[in-house]
Design a protein around this motif. Structure first.
Motif, mmCIF file in Angstrom:
data_model
loop_
_atom_site.group_PDB
_atom_site.id
_atom_site.type_symbol
_atom_site.label_atom_id
_atom_site.label_comp_id
_atom_site.label_asym_id
_atom_site.label_seq_id
_atom_site.Cartn_x
_atom_site.Cartn_y
_atom_site.Cartn_z
ATOM 1 N N MET A 58 40.946 -5.726 5.565
ATOM 2 C CA MET A 58 41.162 -6.646 4.459
ATOM 3 C C MET A 58 39.933 -7.517 4.249
ATOM 4 S SD MET A 58 44.503 -9.071 4.072
ATOM 5 C CE MET A 58 44.129 -9.963 5.572
ATOM 6 N N GLY A 59 39.543 -7.671 2.998
ATOM 7 C CA GLY A 59 38.377 -8.491 2.671
ATOM 8 C C GLY A 59 37.081 -7.709 2.553
ATOM 9 N N GLN A 60 37.086 -6.475 2.987
ATOM 10 C CA GLN A 60 35.881 -5.659 2.902
ATOM 11 C C GLN A 60 35.735 -5.047 1.511
ATOM 12 O OE1 GLN A 60 33.507 -5.172 5.537
ATOM 13 N NE2 GLN A 60 34.685 -6.975 6.146
ATOM 14 N N GLU A 61 34.508 -4.701 1.192
ATOM 15 C CA GLU A 61 34.219 -4.026 -0.064
ATOM 16 C C GLU A 61 34.363 -2.517 0.119
ATOM 17 O OE1 GLU A 61 30.655 -5.036 -2.671
ATOM 18 O OE2 GLU A 61 30.022 -3.064 -1.891
ATOM 19 N N VAL A 62 34.874 -1.883 -0.908
ATOM 20 C CA VAL A 62 35.046 -0.437 -0.876
ATOM 21 C C VAL A 62 34.487 0.158 -2.167
ATOM 22 C CG1 VAL A 62 36.832 1.335 -1.155
ATOM 23 C CG2 VAL A 62 37.029 -0.312 0.671
ATOM 24 N N LEU B 1 34.220 3.392 -8.532
ATOM 25 C CA LEU B 1 35.138 2.259 -8.580
ATOM 26 C C LEU B 1 34.859 1.395 -7.364
ATOM 27 C CD1 LEU B 1 37.726 0.843 -9.798
ATOM 28 C CD2 LEU B 1 39.037 2.242 -8.189
ATOM 29 N N LYS B 2 34.571 0.123 -7.593
ATOM 30 C CA LYS B 2 34.311 -0.799 -6.496
ATOM 31 C C LYS B 2 35.423 -1.828 -6.429
ATOM 32 C CE LYS B 2 30.148 -2.638 -5.917
ATOM 33 N NZ LYS B 2 28.998 -3.570 -6.087
ATOM 34 N N ILE B 3 35.900 -2.048 -5.219
ATOM 35 C CA ILE B 3 36.832 -3.146 -4.971
ATOM 36 C C ILE B 3 36.091 -4.133 -4.090
ATOM 37 C CG2 ILE B 3 39.142 -3.813 -4.224
ATOM 38 C CD1 ILE B 3 39.935 -0.849 -4.365
ATOM 39 N N ARG B 4 35.882 -5.323 -4.590
ATOM 40 C CA ARG B 4 34.978 -6.282 -3.920
ATOM 41 C C ARG B 4 35.532 -6.799 -2.613
ATOM 42 N NH1 ARG B 4 31.999 -6.951 -8.513
ATOM 43 N NH2 ARG B 4 33.656 -7.446 -9.943
ATOM 44 N N SER B 5 36.745 -7.205 -2.614
ATOM 45 C CA SER B 5 37.352 -7.800 -1.420
ATOM 46 C C SER B 5 38.777 -7.266 -1.331
ATOM 47 C CB SER B 5 37.337 -9.324 -1.533
ATOM 48 O OG SER B 5 37.971 -9.911 -0.417
ATOM 49 N N THR B 6 38.946 -6.236 -0.534
ATOM 50 C CA THR B 6 40.225 -5.523 -0.541
ATOM 51 C C THR B 6 41.366 -6.372 0.003
ATOM 52 O OG1 THR B 6 39.557 -4.542 1.575
ATOM 53 C CG2 THR B 6 39.268 -3.203 -0.415
ATOM 54 N N LYS B 7 42.535 -6.129 -0.562
ATOM 55 C CA LYS B 7 43.771 -6.764 -0.120
ATOM 56 C C LYS B 7 44.710 -5.680 0.390
ATOM 57 C CE LYS B 7 44.521 -8.641 -4.218
ATOM 58 N NZ LYS B 7 43.308 -8.542 -5.049
ATOM 59 N N LEU B 8 45.701 -6.107 1.155
ATOM 60 C CA LEU B 8 46.654 -5.126 1.690
ATOM 61 C C LEU B 8 47.296 -4.312 0.564
ATOM 62 C CD1 LEU B 8 48.469 -7.264 4.422
ATOM 63 C CD2 LEU B 8 46.692 -5.539 4.771
ATOM 64 N N GLU B 9 47.583 -4.985 -0.534
ATOM 65 C CA GLU B 9 48.276 -4.308 -1.641
ATOM 66 C C GLU B 9 47.387 -3.346 -2.428
ATOM 67 O OE1 GLU B 9 48.140 -7.595 -1.052
ATOM 68 O OE2 GLU B 9 47.859 -8.744 -2.908
ATOM 69 N N ASP B 10 46.118 -3.282 -2.066
ATOM 70 C CA ASP B 10 45.237 -2.290 -2.685
ATOM 71 C C ASP B 10 45.394 -0.908 -2.045
ATOM 72 O OD1 ASP B 10 42.591 -4.749 -2.971
ATOM 73 O OD2 ASP B 10 44.095 -4.143 -4.458
ATOM 74 N N SER B 11 46.143 -0.832 -0.967
ATOM 75 C CA SER B 11 46.383 0.454 -0.311
ATOM 76 C C SER B 11 47.119 1.368 -1.275
ATOM 77 C CB SER B 11 47.225 0.263 0.952
ATOM 78 O OG SER B 11 46.511 -0.473 1.916
ATOM 79 N N PHE C 220 42.286 15.650 -13.264
ATOM 80 C CA PHE C 220 42.291 14.706 -12.154
ATOM 81 C C PHE C 220 41.514 15.254 -10.962
ATOM 82 C CE2 PHE C 220 45.251 11.272 -13.142
ATOM 83 C CZ PHE C 220 45.903 11.774 -14.257
ATOM 84 N N GLY C 221 40.871 14.354 -10.240
ATOM 85 C CA GLY C 221 40.344 14.685 -8.935
ATOM 86 C C GLY C 221 41.468 14.689 -7.916
ATOM 87 N N GLU C 222 41.135 15.073 -6.686
ATOM 88 C CA GLU C 222 42.136 15.192 -5.634
ATOM 89 C C GLU C 222 42.573 13.839 -5.079
ATOM 90 O OE1 GLU C 222 42.843 18.844 -6.292
ATOM 91 O OE2 GLU C 222 43.758 17.954 -4.508
ATOM 92 N N GLY C 223 41.858 12.812 -5.447
ATOM 93 C CA GLY C 223 42.263 11.468 -5.032
ATOM 94 C C GLY C 223 41.536 10.975 -3.797
ATOM 95 N N SER C 224 41.430 9.668 -3.706
ATOM 96 C CA SER C 224 40.908 9.006 -2.511
ATOM 97 C C SER C 224 41.998 8.087 -1.999
ATOM 98 C CB SER C 224 39.660 8.170 -2.839
ATOM 99 O OG SER C 224 38.579 8.972 -3.229
ATOM 100 N N ARG C 225 42.432 8.351 -0.784
ATOM 101 C CA ARG C 225 43.483 7.504 -0.215
ATOM 102 C C ARG C 225 42.826 6.312 0.464
ATOM 103 N NH1 ARG C 225 48.459 7.362 0.307
ATOM 104 N NH2 ARG C 225 48.823 9.506 -0.338
ATOM 105 N N LEU C 226 43.170 5.120 0.020
ATOM 106 C CA LEU C 226 42.634 3.890 0.597
ATOM 107 C C LEU C 226 43.723 3.198 1.411
ATOM 108 C CD1 LEU C 226 40.387 1.730 0.841
ATOM 109 C CD2 LEU C 226 41.335 0.667 -1.220
ATOM 110 N N THR C 227 43.405 2.927 2.652
ATOM 111 C CA THR C 227 44.319 2.195 3.528
ATOM 112 C C THR C 227 43.639 0.899 3.935
ATOM 113 O OG1 THR C 227 45.254 4.250 4.387
ATOM 114 C CG2 THR C 227 45.643 2.248 5.660
ATOM 115 N N VAL C 228 44.249 -0.225 3.596
ATOM 116 C CA VAL C 228 43.707 -1.538 3.925
ATOM 117 C C VAL C 228 44.541 -2.130 5.058
ATOM 118 C CG1 VAL C 228 43.090 -3.822 3.075
ATOM 119 C CG2 VAL C 228 42.956 -1.849 1.549
ATOM 120 N N LEU C 229 43.857 -2.472 6.152
ATOM 121 C CA LEU C 229 44.563 -3.003 7.333
ATOM 122 C C LEU C 229 44.399 -4.516 7.445
ATOM 123 C CD1 LEU C 229 43.492 -0.260 9.891
ATOM 124 C CD2 LEU C 229 45.614 -0.376 8.559
#
Lengths: 116, 111
Positions: free
Chosen positions: A15-19, A77-87, A107-116
């Motif tokens: 959480m809080g990291q950039e992705v 797509l950049k997420i500046r400061s990830t939150k748990l709900e961005d998962s 569509f692409g196959e997708g990128s699964r983002l898990t925010v801890l």
């Protein structure tokens, strides 16, 4: 057959990291989109991009999000400061015409983002 | 407002026919898509309807009635690989042509 490719396929972050999620749309397509899908929920529109600028964005796409087409092939797509709900699963899509004019979305196959 | 309704889940038998319904309320309807999504995978395009009537494409057909705000996807000769979620999505002119998605119908095929 041309396809939309996305990387990474799965990213785990604190959480809080950039992705940054990367997408390579189909080469002759002009319209690009990001969607997300939280596990078990509906697909949600984030943003559409045409002619090097955002053409439409949803309420989800707040100041924490940004998109860029840094070169002739990538769409990020950049997420500046990830939150748990961005998962979620983030899908990139492209089309050769506006989907309002029967432009099928690829569509692409997708990128699964898990925010801890 | 905008609303798209689909059944949450349906079960059918291999070789049979199944109809998945979708009703929508949007102020600026400009077309309806059906997509198939296998678990953990991206949606893939099945059909697009903008005029009333039936569009047939192999084992899959899609129907639209704009006056009723209603569409259905008809799948014939069901195969096990048809087990997936089927997403109804509507283009809304009044939302700047955004694609508004239904929650999807999970179709379970039994032998």
């Amino acid at each position: 057959e041309p396809e939309v490719t996305q990387t990474p396929s799965h990213q785990v972050t604190q959480m809080g990291q950039e992705v940054i999620l990367r997408c390579v749309p189909i080469s002759n397509h002009l319209y690009f989109y990001w969607y997300r899908q939280i596990l078990g929920q509906k697909v949600e529109f984030l943003v559409s991009f045409y002619n090097n600028e955002i053409s439409e964005k949803s309420e989800i796409f707040d100041d924490q999000f940004s998109v860029e087409r840094p070169d002739g092939s990538n769409f990020t797509l950049k997420i500046r400061s990830t939150k748990l709900e961005d998962s979620a699963m983030y899908f990139c899509a492209s089309s050769g015409a506006p989907h309002a004019n029967t432009g099928e979305l690829f569509f692409g196959e997708g990128s699964r983002l898990t925010v801890l | 407002g905008q609303n798209i309704d689909q059944p949450t889940e349906m079960t059918a038998t291999e070789g049979a026919i199944v109809q998945i319904n979708c009703t929508y309320q949007t102020s600026g309807f400009n077309g309806l898509f059906w997509y198939q999504q296998h678990a953990g995978e991206a949606p893939t395009f099945l059909s697009y309807n903008v005029l009333d009537g039936l569009e047939e494409k192999g084992r899959f057909s899609s129907f639209l009635s704009r006056s009723k705000g209603y569409s259905y996807l008809l799948l014939k000769e069901l195969q096990m690989k048809d087990s997936a979620s089927y997403l109804c999505a509507v283009i809304d002119m009044d939302s700047n042509y955004q694609l508004i998605w239904g929650a999807g119908t999970k179709l379970i095929i039994k032998p």
